[in-house]
Design a protein around this motif. Structure first.
Motif, PDB file in Angstrom:
ATOM      1  N   GLY A 165       0.818  -1.206   0.000  1.00 53.28           N
ATOM      2  CA  GLY A 165       0.000   0.000   0.000  1.00 53.28           C
ATOM      3  C   GLY A 165       0.850   1.253   0.000  1.00 53.28           C
ATOM      4  N   VAL A 166       0.386   2.287  -0.715  1.00 51.03           N
ATOM      5  CA  VAL A 166       1.101   3.566  -0.782  1.00 51.03           C
ATOM      6  C   VAL A 166       0.082   4.701  -0.808  1.00 51.03           C
ATOM      7  N   TRP A 167       0.572   5.917  -0.552  1.00 48.01           N
ATOM      8  CA  TRP A 167      -0.243   7.103  -0.794  1.00 48.01           C
ATOM      9  C   TRP A 167      -0.338   7.321  -2.297  1.00 48.01           C
ATOM     10  N   ARG A 168      -1.551   7.460  -2.799  1.00 44.03           N
ATOM     11  CA  ARG A 168      -1.731   7.742  -4.219  1.00 44.03           C
ATOM     12  C   ARG A 168      -3.109   8.364  -4.440  1.00 44.03           C
ATOM     13  N   ASN A 169      -3.141   9.419  -5.243  1.00 45.48           N
ATOM     14  CA  ASN A 169      -4.396  10.108  -5.550  1.00 45.48           C
ATOM     15  C   ASN A 169      -5.124  10.551  -4.287  1.00 45.48           C
ATOM     16  N   GLY A 170      -4.356  10.976  -3.293  1.00 41.14           N
ATOM     17  CA  GLY A 170      -4.955  11.481  -2.066  1.00 41.14           C
ATOM     18  C   GLY A 170      -5.517  10.418  -1.153  1.00 41.14           C
ATOM     19  N   GLY A 171      -5.221   9.149  -1.424  1.00 43.88           N
ATOM     20  CA  GLY A 171      -5.708   8.067  -0.581  1.00 43.88           C
ATOM     21  C   GLY A 171      -4.661   6.981  -0.448  1.00 43.88           C
ATOM     22  N   VAL A 172      -4.991   5.946   0.320  1.00 40.29           N
ATOM     23  CA  VAL A 172      -4.087   4.812   0.495  1.00 40.29           C
ATOM     24  C   VAL A 172      -4.520   3.724  -0.486  1.00 40.29           C
ATOM     25  N   GLN A 173      -3.675   3.468  -1.463  1.00 43.05           N
ATOM     26  CA  GLN A 173      -4.037   2.569  -2.555  1.00 43.05           C
ATOM     27  C   GLN A 173      -3.232   1.276  -2.511  1.00 43.05           C
ATOM     28  N   VAL A 174      -3.913   0.169  -2.790  1.00 44.88           N
ATOM     29  CA  VAL A 174      -3.236  -1.112  -2.977  1.00 44.88           C
ATOM     30  C   VAL A 174      -2.644  -1.104  -4.381  1.00 44.88           C
ATOM     31  N   ILE A 175      -1.315  -1.213  -4.487  1.00 39.69           N
ATOM     32  CA  ILE A 175      -0.697  -1.172  -5.814  1.00 39.69           C
ATOM     33  C   ILE A 175      -0.115  -2.516  -6.235  1.00 39.69           C
ATOM     34  N   ASP A 176      -0.074  -3.479  -5.321  1.00 40.10           N
ATOM     35  CA  ASP A 176       0.399  -4.811  -5.691  1.00 40.10           C
ATOM     36  C   ASP A 176      -0.077  -5.810  -4.649  1.00 40.10           C
ATOM     37  N   LYS A 177      -0.197  -7.059  -5.062  1.00 48.04           N
ATOM     38  CA  LYS A 177      -0.683  -8.111  -4.165  1.00 48.04           C
ATOM     39  C   LYS A 177      -0.102  -9.446  -4.605  1.00 48.04           C
ATOM     40  N   VAL A 178       0.295 -10.263  -3.629  1.00 44.56           N
ATOM     41  CA  VAL A 178       0.771 -11.615  -3.897  1.00 44.56           C
ATOM     42  C   VAL A 178       0.025 -12.561  -2.964  1.00 44.56           C
ATOM     43  N   GLU A 179      -0.521 -13.630  -3.509  1.00 45.83           N
ATOM     44  CA  GLU A 179      -1.278 -14.579  -2.702  1.00 45.83           C
ATOM     45  C   GLU A 179      -0.438 -15.811  -2.405  1.00 45.83           C
ATOM     46  N   GLY A 180      -0.347 -16.153  -1.119  1.00 43.52           N
ATOM     47  CA  GLY A 180       0.375 -17.339  -0.704  1.00 43.52           C
ATOM     48  C   GLY A 180      -0.452 -18.596  -0.916  1.00 43.52           C
TER      49      GLY A 180
END
Length: 248
Positions: A108-123
């Motif tokens: 998660g990162v700050w993006r577009n004035g909000g906290v955005q999920v930018i990547d995900k990995v599933e175990g």
């Protein structure tokens, strides 16, 4: 690309950029006098540049005449982030935690004035959190990643986000009182851990750790698991997250 030539530089623009960078590096903001001393400029010149940047929304100024980055500066930061790929070391950290824990791990990162999920990995044993996909930015108060980044955000940004957010009860466990969130943010800053205790989805718990860069929290790693399994494996999950974060 052509290299910039010294004779094409506009001195006032160069000075304004220098002041912006100086303020960006100061977590508590700077007064005009402090900035003038740092930049080697006259107080009058510094003040004129600062008031112009303030009028354009690039800076804010409080009652003590301390200048800090303003909302328009975030527009530039967001635009730059949209142009960048997920750093390879972040991807490595995601895969490391997913492999060790078997759970779903999010960046998660700050993006577009909000906290955005930018990547995900599933175990191998990952449980899907409904709606929490790459690109999601909503309900920052109900997510471990949102609470972590808000906790470490500058005071003005945190206040602005909370004031404009509808702190809706996503589940019966969601924290919806601003005072309770602020108290939790203080705990997060002390421990370096943020939790989602079935606040976003019933039956799922999450924990988030910060990713530091240049003395600031640049992003966060979050792992989610079914509540019963989370309670049994929490210490191991946190250890994996912290180990991965320390390698970034």
């Amino acid at each position: 690309m052509d290299e910039p030539r010294s004779q094409t530089r506009i001195q006032s623009v160069s000075r304004a950029v220098g002041l912006l960078l100086a303020i960006a590096e100061s977590p508590d903001g700077e007064t005009a006098k402090q900035l003038a001393d740092r930049a080697g400029l006259s107080l009058a010149t510094t003040y004129h540049l600062l008031t112009t940047l303030w009028a354009e929304g690039m800076l804010t100024k409080d009652e003590s005449r301390v200048f800090r980055l303003g909302p328009k500066a975030m527009v530039i930061a967001d635009a730059y982030q949209r142009l960048t790929w997920v750093p390879a070391e972040y991807r490595t950290a995601l895969h490391s935690v997913a492999r060790k824990t078997g759970e779903a791990v999010y960046l998660g990162v700050w993006r577009n004035g909000g906290v955005q999920v930018i990547d995900k990995v599933e175990g191998a044993h990952a449980v899907r959190v409904v709606g929490l996909d790459v690109g999601f930015t909503e309900d920052v108060h109900a997510r471990a990643s949102g609470k972590l980044l808000l906790a470490f955000a500058p005071d003005e940004l945190r206040t602005a986000i909370l004031n404009r957010s509808r702190l809706r009860p996503v589940t019966a466990h969601t924290i919806t009182k601003k005072s309770d969130l602020l108290a939790e943010f203080a705990t997060i800053r002390e421990t370096g851990l943020a939790y989602d205790r079935e606040e976003f989805q019933i039956g799922v718990k999450c924990v988030s750790v910060p990713l530091w860069r240049a003395g600031e929290v640049a992003a966060c790693l979050t792992a989610s698991a079914p509540s019963q399994r989370f309670d049994a494996t929490k210490d191991a999950v946190i250890a994996a997250l912290r180990e991965a974060a320390s390698s970034v």
